[in-house]
Scaffold this active site. Structure first.
Site: not given
Lengths: 113, 697
Positions: B344, B381
């Site tokens: 993330d 990401e």
């Protein structure tokens, strides 16, 4: 002086009123109030210490516990704490995590309420 | 309550006695965390800011403090506080630490061990946790099940939320909303045709840590997604059917083992860019109390840098933090045998200690080069909340893959009719060689919908976000969704609108499935899951997010299964390297663009691609033709001639009614396509070249 503590709510603010000498023996009473308070969605926890005479190490630990229990973004405001108590909060390493005020504040939402 | 503490100093190496039958011996500074040995439990914690450190032991049953044991100075090595505690039963005690910065005694908060392998106190979902660390026995019976080995280009990733996947109606599992519930759904996953599940955060987090309330009821909203980790080594206890004791660890390992047994890999969505400690107002839970400056980024005035919009930012390239992150990843790769990680806000891990991006971030290089992680998929990401977008420039070191948001945006815009230029979607179907040149198709994780934003069905039904239920006045969530509602915002009975939406969902699934790279689906998109226009459902722990197994669109599910099976059957769609546009031998190019007429690309609103893989040795050739029409009118498209000895057969036509949009390409019922195609408005057609006269029954 015997220790007394009670809890009040105004909207999303919980206020814990503390007075007397908070000894290790009386910490469970404070912890119980804190546990009760944090079950509600709070944006602010006010610890009113104007009449608090002293605080033990266990009492500071309990306040540290309260700080851990609040969600991110919720403020802890300590008002009226005397020099000894402020020093204890510093020793607990979380004086940066609370707002220390000398006088009792009145928050906007309390006025509105 | 008084707790026993050590009284008299003793020489290094000797045994110290405490109350409650505990004895303290030298520890091992090289073993952070709590480790059970033959002598007892070794406790080690690092802090450069603490003058002294204390171990706090709790009764596992009641949570009451049992003892506070200072780490003896003579056992300390550098900034490592360590000791072995004999007589501490791992099953009956929990633990934490108290740091003492200034010699005033152990009055600070109980701190969680950054290396804690499990936490107690958060077993009940929705209840305010009171965390303590558990001592974990790593032993687990893997029953000889080995990890499936799947190359990136062969993956089909399925992103799911452990709770939401089986918490909804008619899920039909014994323990809805748990690891065990996901395990019971393994046959469904196999049948669907995915071979990798990506679990949204499973590190211990506090779902009650959300200040917003439901505007309708006033009830607190949960931090349902869990992007606020409390402990990086500990599984989310409340996701376990048996959340007590060793239950969560055992149950998550069992889930991984059984997924592996079914040939399905496991990727964890890991949040290493921030923690639940927030900014200065947040709770002091662990890292803040141990070494604030090492673990978090601070500004010149000492305030927390908030590059993640969560309050704090992990100082990922500080050596101490780097070691913690590497140890964390190794732990999950070895003890849980997971097959990879989705990071993330990965650019946070590329930032230096002043917060600016590094040219060669040591952490990313170390992760890529780590021998223990060598078999793991590393998926970034590639953007963070501070606007750092490293898509295509993320330091890959030959390993890192990326969530390709350019694929998402390009395919969405084309299908939604926001552009009639097919040049960009053509690049995306080719594996985005313009973005990932030299890195192969596996660098690109292709998706049209993920947990962020609209589910696929909502992308066809809403042009505006409808997030009022999130308690922020509807202003949260992405504003630009590159979506089209087919003429009506939200629910409708209009058959024309519904027909268009059904096509658009299938168009997107089909383009993802035939694209080079790694296809990814968000759970429920295969059966039409809707969030009713909410494009930021992080706090919707209810039917808005939960997969409704009773409401699934059976025809869409069958379609999805078929397109994933098609991808599996056609290696031309799974090539490792970007297919060139020119043929080396003068034959059909590996990847070529066309129009309404063969070899004449550039038609407005028409994406027509021929993908060709010549036969090699024992492997037959493989050729697929894809045509996507984003115009609101029917059009005639002449496919290029199929390779010699083959004929075009229809696999998919999303212009046909649901249930009639997929065709077998072999045997009874196959549909030859001898001439030009008629593409319906807003539709995609896929043909496959089939050897004439083979496999006919």
């Amino acid at each position: 002086m015997s220790f007394e503590a009670y809890l009040g709510f105004t909207d999303s603010t919980a206020t814990v009123y503390l007075s007397g000498d908070l000894t290790d023996k009386r910490v469970p009473a404070l912890r119980s109030l804190v546990e009760h308070a944090v079950q509600r969605p709070l944006s602010r926890l006010v610890l009113r210490m104007t009449d608090l005479e002293s605080i033990s190490a266990g009492g500071v630990r309990c306040l540290a516990f309260a700080q851990q229990q609040l969600p991110q973004g919720a403020d802890i405001v300590v008002d009226g704490a005397g020099p000894q108590i402020r020093q204890m909060l510093r020793s607990g390493g979380f004086d940066q995590a609370v707002t220390l005020l000398a006088e009792t504040p009145v928050f906007d939402d309390q006025i509105a309420a | 309550m008084s707790t026993p503490t050590l009284q008299a100093p003793s020489p290094a190496g000797t045994v110290r006695r405490t109350g409650r039958g505990l004895r303290v011996l030298p520890g091992d500074a090289r073993r952070p965390g709590a480790t059970v040995t033959g002598d007892g439990v070794v406790f080690t914690v690092y802090s450069s800011t603490a003058r002294r450190m204390h171990l706090v032991l709790f009764d596992a049953g009641t949570g009451a403090e049992l003892a506070t044991l200072p780490f003896p100075d003579e056992y300390r090595t550098g900034h490592a506080f360590t000791m072995t505690v004999a007589g501490a039963d791992p099953d009956t005690v929990h633990y934490g630490f108290r740091a003492e910065p200034d010699g005033a005694g152990p009055v600070g908060p109980v701190l969680l061990d950054p290396y804690a392998k499990a936490l107690a106190g958060g077993e009940e979902w929705g209840r305010r946790p009171d965390y303590r660390c558990r001592i974990v026995d790593d032993a687990f019976d893997w029953q000889g099940v080995t990890r499936p080995r799947i190359a990136p280009q062969d993956l089909v990733v399925y992103e799911l939320h452990v709770r939401g996947f089986t918490r909804g109606r008619a899920c039909g599992v014994r323990f809805p909303g748990t690891y065990d519930g996901v395990r019971e759904k393994i046959p469904y996953l196999r049948d669907l045709g995915v071979n990798c599940v990506e679990l949204m955060p499973v590190f211990e987090f506090d779902e009650t840590d959300n200040p917003f309330t439901d505007p309708a009821s006033g009830a607190p909203l949960r931090n349902y997604w869990g992007y606020n980790p409390v402990a990086w080594f500990a599984p989310k206890a409340a996701y376990a059917a048996d959340p007590w004791g060793a239950g969560p660890v055992r149950e998550l390992k069992t889930l991984v083992r059984e997924l592996h047994r079914a040939g399905i890999q496991v990727v964890l969505d890991v949040v290493l860019n921030h923690t639940a400690e927030g900014d200065h107002r947040g709770p002091v839970l662990s890292l803040r109390g141990l070494d604030d400056g090492a673990y978090y980024l601070h500004g010149p005035d000492g305030s927390y840098r908030n590059l993640t919009r969560t309050g704090n930012t992990v100082n990922a390239n500080h050596p101490l933090t780097r070691a913690l992150i590497l140890d964390c990843l190794r732990y999950w790769a070895t003890q849980y045998r997971v097959d990879g990680f989705r990071f993330d806000m990965a650019p946070i891990l590329a930032r230096g200690q002043d917060g600016s991006p590094l040219e060669r971030p040591p952490l990313l290089e170390a992760i890529a080069a780590d021998p223990v992680l060598a078999g793991c998929h590393l998926i970034a990401e590639p953007f963070d909340a501070d606007g750092l977008d490293l898509l295509g420039t993320f330091p890959r070191h030959g390993r890192w893959m990326e969530w390709n948001a350019r694929f998402q945006y390009a395919v969405r815009r084309f299908l939604a009719g926001h552009t009639t230029d097919a040049a960009e979607p053509a690049l995306r179907l080719r594996g985005s060689p313009d973005v990932y040149a030299g890195h192969g198709t596996g660098a690109s994780v292709n998706f049209v919908a993920s947990h962020d934003g609209f589910p696929l069905a909502d992308w066809t039904a809403y042009e505006q976000r409808h997030n009022e239920a999130n308690g922020e006045g509807g202003g949260d969530g992405p504003h630009d969704n590159a979506s089209w509602n087919a003429g009506h915002e939200g629910p409708t009975d209009d058959p024309g609108v519904l027909r268009l939406r059904a096509r658009q969902v299938r168009n997107a699934l089909l383009l993802v499935a035939v694209s080079h790279g790694v296809p990814m689906l968000a759970a429920g998109d295969e059966s039409g899951r809707s969030q009713h226009g909410n494009n930021n459902a992080y706090c919707q722990d209810n039917e808005t997010s939960w997969l409704d197994w009773a409401a699934g669109d059976a025809a869409l599910l069958a379609f999805t299964r078929a397109v994933l099976a098609f991808r599996r059957a056609h290696p031309v769609l799974r090539r490792r390297d970007h297919p060139p546009a020119e043929a080396p031998d003068g034959g059909l190019p590996p990847y070529s663009l066309h129009g309404e007429r063969p070899w004449q690309p550039g038609a407005d609103g028409l994406l027509a691609v021929l993908m060709h893989r010549p036969g090699q040795a024992a492997e037959p050739g493989d050729t697929v033709f894809v045509a996507a029409n984003n115009r609101p009118w029917e059009r005639r498209v002449e496919p290029p001639p199929p390779p010699g000895g083959t004929e075009w057969r229809l696999f998919a036509d999303t212009g046909a009614p649901p249930g009639h949009d997929i065709h077998p390409t072999e045997g009874t019922g196959h549909v030859p396509v001898p001439g030009p195609l008629t593409l319906a408005d807003h539709s995609v057609t896929v043909l496959v070249a089939h050897p004439m006269g083979r496999n006919e029954r």
